[in-house]
Design an enzyme around this catalytic site. Structure first.
Site, PDB file in Angstrom:
ATOM      1  N   LYS A   1       0.840  -1.197   0.000  1.00  0.00           N
ATOM      2  CA  LYS A   1       0.000   0.000   0.000  1.00  0.00           C
ATOM      3  C   LYS A   1       0.878   1.251   0.000  1.00  0.00           C
ATOM      4  O   LYS A   1       1.689   1.455   0.894  1.00  0.00           O
ATOM      5  CB  LYS A   1      -0.900  -0.019   1.231  1.00  0.00           C
TER       6      LYS A   1
ATOM      7  N   ASP B   1       1.512   5.872   5.921  1.00  0.00           N
ATOM      8  CA  ASP B   1       0.538   4.977   5.308  1.00  0.00           C
ATOM      9  C   ASP B   1       1.051   4.369   4.009  1.00  0.00           C
ATOM     10  O   ASP B   1       0.326   3.638   3.342  1.00  0.00           O
ATOM     11  CB  ASP B   1      -0.780   5.719   5.059  1.00  0.00           C
TER      12      ASP B   1
ATOM     13  N   ARG C   1      -7.194  -0.472   0.470  1.00  0.00           N
ATOM     14  CA  ARG C   1      -7.668  -1.663  -0.250  1.00  0.00           C
ATOM     15  C   ARG C   1      -8.094  -1.322  -1.678  1.00  0.00           C
ATOM     16  O   ARG C   1      -8.049  -2.187  -2.567  1.00  0.00           O
ATOM     17  CB  ARG C   1      -8.799  -2.323   0.519  1.00  0.00           C
TER      18      ARG C   1
ATOM     19  N   LYS D   1     -10.298  12.128   8.704  1.00  0.00           N
ATOM     20  CA  LYS D   1      -9.822  11.661  10.009  1.00  0.00           C
ATOM     21  C   LYS D   1      -9.818  12.818  11.002  1.00  0.00           C
ATOM     22  O   LYS D   1      -9.708  13.988  10.604  1.00  0.00           O
ATOM     23  CB  LYS D   1      -8.382  11.146   9.892  1.00  0.00           C
TER      24      LYS D   1
ATOM     25  N   ASP E   1     -12.014   6.661   3.809  1.00  0.00           N
ATOM     26  CA  ASP E   1     -10.842   6.387   4.641  1.00  0.00           C
ATOM     27  C   ASP E   1     -10.479   4.905   4.623  1.00  0.00           C
ATOM     28  O   ASP E   1      -9.499   4.502   5.237  1.00  0.00           O
ATOM     29  CB  ASP E   1     -11.088   6.856   6.084  1.00  0.00           C
TER      30      ASP E   1
ATOM     31  N   ASP F   1      -2.504  10.098   4.190  1.00  0.00           N
ATOM     32  CA  ASP F   1      -3.903   9.698   4.296  1.00  0.00           C
ATOM     33  C   ASP F   1      -4.643  10.642   5.233  1.00  0.00           C
ATOM     34  O   ASP F   1      -4.560  10.517   6.450  1.00  0.00           O
ATOM     35  CB  ASP F   1      -3.994   8.260   4.809  1.00  0.00           C
TER      36      ASP F   1
END
Length: 524
Positions: free
Chosen positions: A263, A286, A349, A275, A345, A268
């Site tokens: 990833k 991240d 994936r 967030k 968020d 992020d």
């Protein structure tokens, strides 16, 4: 980073600023301790007893030698119980020794001898590099004591004792592993303002040129033509365009490659599902999975194992711009499968889905991904153990074994297929979140939708890739996990393949009738 030199000198006669020797729990002397104690005229174990130093892994006791041996300073470093003093203990002890030795220019050590075997020498070199690591490039006027004094350690003299066989190669491999992990740490620790997707792509080009890897960088327009909707969707809210990094190493002809990915969300914010402020403080990390995959390829280029490896690494920034994806949007991934985005968020994936689908097209022998993917994995296993799930139990077991060997422990969680209902979407093939319960499993099930029939494993390193608080062995910041696990796994697969080939060659040399003397006599 320090360089390494092998010496056959005895501990009391080696010329170095610091001499490091091992001892065991219960204050049992390790290699070299008795001779040095005799030269000093001191019962070193009694000295430890008076200072209440037991000998647990990483205990360090430092004392002057008052000119009685060549090294002016002696450090005794604990390896824990003698019966358990293997590579794991040596690596951790070396990390502590590296910190203790940072103010000395040269160090001589017999620490690896306390663990026995070439794996302990490998672990020693690795631990020295990991323990020597500092990320202080932005500190102009540091106020913390550690940063005020730049590390001085330049050379480590490795005392060979009675066993030099294989020491050179073990130390070299340890340096490659440790150097790769530290480079991954640099990538993760670099602020996101500088570490953009384009920056990561440029770093990939550099290591490809240095280590003989093939490299292709996919730009935004190429990603659009290639149908990489997840990478493009996550990156749509940022002014910094996404990239897709493809690296390959060929060491075994036309054999199916091992495929890896990670990833690469360079920062992020959570996107429109924003967030909280304190949740963003270390979100430059991240991209820890991407950094580990890149660093693995760097190491493979240096080690040159007889195996083929391909890495496909997605890189985007998840920002809440006016063009960002919205909750309820549907993305079309590489290969055509669609996902409904309920939470922006849960973005890692989405970009990994494209990478996994692309790698599956390459018909690899296995696919492995790593990602700082879910807080659920941290709740389940804490900050020291990564979670692993996958479609192939043998692959999962091999990765856990590799992690154990490298001091990066992992634990299998079930890929419980009945939970597939949690990610069932009413408008798309899947949705990108299945609720809080079983969050790590739900995320892995989402990824499993994109690997086809290829054996696959997913490492959730949300807890292990970045230390939010400093500890006994790690400073605050990136750890490089699971770089060393990936390298160890790939090398072990190359060794296993070489063994199989050698066995086939031996069998062919024996002929089809060897072991059947009667049949041979009848024909002859």
């Amino acid at each position: 980073m320090p360089t390494f030199e092998i010496s056959s000198a005895s501990p009391e006669r080696v010329a170095a600023d610091l001499l490091v020797l091992p001892f065991f729990k219960g204050r049992k002397p390790g290699p070299g301790v008795a001779d040095v104690g005799q030269a000093l005229g001191v019962d070193l174990m009694e000295t430890l007893k008076r200072h209440r130093v037991e000998g647990k892994v990483g205990d360090v006791f430092t004392m002057p030698t008052l000119g009685r041996i060549k090294a002016p300073t002696l450090a005794l470093v604990g390896l824990g119980p003698e019966s358990e003093a293997g590579p794991w203990a040596v690596r951790r002890a070396a990390m502590k020794a590296a910190r203790a030795g940072s103010k000395f220019a040269t160090m001589a050590s017999a620490l690896h001898q306390g663990g026995g075997g070439s794996d302990s020498a490998h672990a020693f070199a690795e631990g020295m590099l990991l323990g020597s690591y500092r990320f202080d490039r932005y500190k102009e006027r540091p106020i913390d004591e550690e940063s005020k004094h730049k590390p001085s350690l330049r050379k480590v003299i490795v005392l060979s004792g009675n066993g030099k066989a294989g020491l050179d190669e073990a130390l070299r491999r340890g340096q490659v592993y440790g150097g790769a992990a530290n480079w991954a740490r640099d990538l993760v620790n670099t602020p996101a303002k500088e570490a953009t997707p384009a920056f990561l792509a440029q770093e990939a080009r550099k290591i490809a040129a240095l280590h003989g890897l093939s490299c292709k960088i996919w730009t935004k327009s190429e990603l659009n033509r290639g149908g990489f909707g997840g990478i493009l969707g996550v990156g749509s809210g940022s002014v910094n365009e996404p990239r897709f990094i493809e690296l390959s190493y060929r060491g075994d002809g036309d054999a199916a490659p091992i495929a890896i990915t990670g990833k690469g969300v360079m920062v992020d914010s959570g996107g429109l599902s924003l967030k909280p402020a304190d949740g963003m403080e270390w979100m430059k990390a991240d991209m820890g999975g991407a950094a580990a995959a890149l660093a693995t390829m760097r190491a493979i280029g240096e080690l040159k194992p007889k195996v083929n490896v391909i890495a496909a690494i997605p890189s985007s920034e998840n920002m809440p711009g006016g063009s960002a994806i919205r909750p309820g949007d549907v993305l079309r991934h590489r290969g055509g499968k669609t996902s409904e985005v309920l939470n922006t968020d849960a973005e890692g994936r989405l970009i990994l889905a494209d990478a996994l689908a692309y790698l599956a097209e390459k018909k690899p022998r296995v696919i492995i991904d790593s990602a700082t993917l879910t807080g659920a994995a941290v709740v389940a296993l804490g900050n020291d153990i990564w979670a692993v799930m996958g479609s192939d139990r043998g692959l999962v077991a091999d990765l856990i074994e590799a992690g154990q060997a490298e001091g990066e422990p992992g634990w299998e969680l079930p890929l419980w297929k009945d939970y597939r209902r949690h990610i069932e979407s009413s408008v798309a093939d899947v949705k990108n979140t299945g609720g809080r319960s079983g969050g790590a499993i739900n995320a892995a099930l989402f990824l499993s939708e994109f690997v086809g029939d290829v054996p696959w494993a997913h490492l959730d390193v949300a807890g292990t890739a970045f230390a939010e608080n400093p500890g006994e062995f790690w400073p605050r910041g990136a750890t490089g996990s699971p770089t060393r696990t990936f390298i160890r796994y790939i090398e072990s697969q190359a060794s296993a393949a070489a063994e199989r080939k050698a066995r086939r060659t031996r069998d062919a040399g024996r002929g089809p009738t060897q072991g059947n003397g009667g049949a041979r006599r009848r024909r002859g």
